[in-house]
Enzyme design. Sequence first.
Site, PDB file in Angstrom:
ATOM      1  CD  GLU A 273     -32.013 -14.672  31.044  1.00 22.61           C
ATOM      2  OE1 GLU A 273     -31.702 -14.539  32.235  1.00 22.61           O
ATOM      3  OE2 GLU A 273     -32.393 -13.728  30.338  1.00 22.61           O
TER       4      GLU A 273
ATOM      5  CB  CYS B 204     -39.609 -14.552  37.515  1.00 26.00           C
ATOM      6  SG  CYS B 204     -38.110 -13.603  37.829  1.00 26.00           S
TER       7      CYS B 204
ATOM      8  NE  ARG C 225     -30.147 -14.050  37.319  1.00 24.95           N
ATOM      9  CZ  ARG C 225     -30.010 -15.161  38.031  1.00 24.95           C
ATOM     10  NH1 ARG C 225     -29.462 -15.121  39.237  1.00 24.95           N
ATOM     11  NH2 ARG C 225     -30.412 -16.305  37.574  1.00 24.95           N
TER      12      ARG C 225
ATOM     13  CG  HIS D 283     -39.511 -17.437  41.269  1.00 20.85           C
ATOM     14  ND1 HIS D 283     -39.480 -18.022  40.020  1.00 20.85           N
ATOM     15  CD2 HIS D 283     -38.628 -16.425  41.232  1.00 20.85           C
ATOM     16  CE1 HIS D 283     -38.598 -17.380  39.267  1.00 20.85           C
ATOM     17  NE2 HIS D 283     -38.070 -16.407  39.973  1.00 20.85           N
TER      18      HIS D 283
ATOM     19  CD  GLU E 169     -42.091 -20.564  40.520  1.00 17.12           C
ATOM     20  OE1 GLU E 169     -43.004 -19.799  40.877  1.00 17.12           O
ATOM     21  OE2 GLU E 169     -41.094 -20.190  39.865  1.00 17.12           O
TER      22      GLU E 169
END
Length: 204
Positions: free
Chosen positions: A51, A82, A143, A183, A185
């Site tokens: 976030e 992200c 998101r 992502h 990962e």
Amino acid sequence: MSTTPRIGVLALQGDVREHEAALTASGAVALRVRSVEDLDQVDALVVPGGESTTMSNLALRWGLMDPLRARVASGMPVYGSCAGMIMLADRIEGGRPDQETIGGLDVTVRRNAFGRQVDSFETNLHMTAATFGDRPFHAVFIRAPWVEQVGDAVTVLGTVTEHGVPGRIVAVQQGHLLATSFHPELTGDLRVHEYFVEMVREQA
Ligand code: GLN
């Protein structure tokens, strides 16, 4: 630098462990970065997903924002996924008013760009073949932001089609800075991390 780069993962918040595993599997030594002293120990840095508003707050509160900006300005390679992409962006749309970024990447990034109804999705996408080969990436978006505008020095490495609109930018590089909306990962596909480790080796 030895042939094994020491790559930090900014460990304020987010999916730190997954990046550590991917970096280790890609031939780097992975270290957690929570302080200026930690930052001094690394050749390069990954800013994880998570976030970005929280990461921004914590970086400011822990006195890391300016040291991070200084390392980016001095050429330290950084890969952001992200929320990490948002942290590297010079400009953000849809950010919180008090949200700061490390910056360095001459892009405008739109937070939560893919819409609220679609919190997460997975898709196959093609990254620049010359760099990543022909095999598509199975990309996970949570998101996720996209890149709305890029400066002249930025290379677009990957795009997706969203609601029938092709060309939404989800992977970029500007010299020593690399960023993806998705992502890698989380999927066991090491190509992005291997590419980043190679960038760090070349920089040395
Ligand atoms: N929406 C988050 C943000 O704005 C990013 C989501 C993620 O990193 N998976 O920071």
